[in-house]
Design a protein around this motif. Structure first.
Motif: not given
Length: 190
Positions: A38, A41-42, A47, A65-67, A86
């Motif tokens: 996603t 920015p969890w 994570k 990082k995201p994605r 990312e």
């Protein structure tokens, strides 16, 4: 006269490859979609927790990082204080071991699987990947199956490693070639 054959994907069979239970893979797909793939920015701490729940060995201070995409967390080891940028894709059909203080820049790809083009059945081939301490995989660079990136080696942006990278050296190109020594400007404070 050489006899020619055709690729027969209808005869492809990877039933001898076991990636984990069906249930674990489905659960991971859901968690991965919600927390890893996603744009939201969890926090990295969440994570890291999810990766550990699914069997990954993850060290302290890892920034995620995201994605990002991780195929099978139960086949992943990440050392302390690593950065995963990312759009990184860890396609770990085999084991991926990432040492301490490693950096995977944006869009980096670690790819453990390939196919045997010499077989008409296009058989799956899997090789583990190891990144030793201090390795930097540049943005949109790729590391192939069976590659060991030795201590503090660098794979520059957009390059492809199909063979082992030498320690403390910078590698560039496709396929990556040794370019120069990696040197630090000054001695670290601690």
């Amino acid at each position: 006269k050489r006899r020619m054959f055709s690729t027969r994907l209808d005869q492809f069979d990877n039933s001898d490859y076991h990636s984990g239970s069906w249930f674990a893979r489905v659960l991971w797909m859901i968690v991965s979609g919600m927390f890893f793939q996603t744009l939201f920015p969890w926090p990295s701490s969440l994570k890291r927790l999810w990766l550990r729940v699914f069997g990954a060995k993850v060290g302290r201070g890892v920034v995620i990082k995201p994605r990002i995409t991780i195929k099978y967390p139960w086949k992943l080891t990440v050392g302390d204080y690593c950065w995963i940028g990312e759009n990184v894709w860890i396609d770990n059909l085999g084991q991926v071991a990432i040492g301490n203080h490693c950096c995977l820049s944006q869009g980096a790809l670690l790819l453990c699987g390939n196919h045997n083009y010499k077989k008409t059945t296009f058989d799956l081939m899997v090789g583990d990947i190891t990144l030793e301490d201090g390795v930097w995989i540049g943005a949109r660079a790729s590391v192939g199956p069976g590659v060991n990136c030795k201590s503090h080696s660098v794979l520059t942006m957009g390059s492809t490693a199909t063979q082992n990278l030498e320690a403390w050296m910078i590698h560039q190109g496709n396929p990556a070639q040794l370019k120069m020594n990696r040197q630090f400007d000054s001695k670290p404070d601690n």
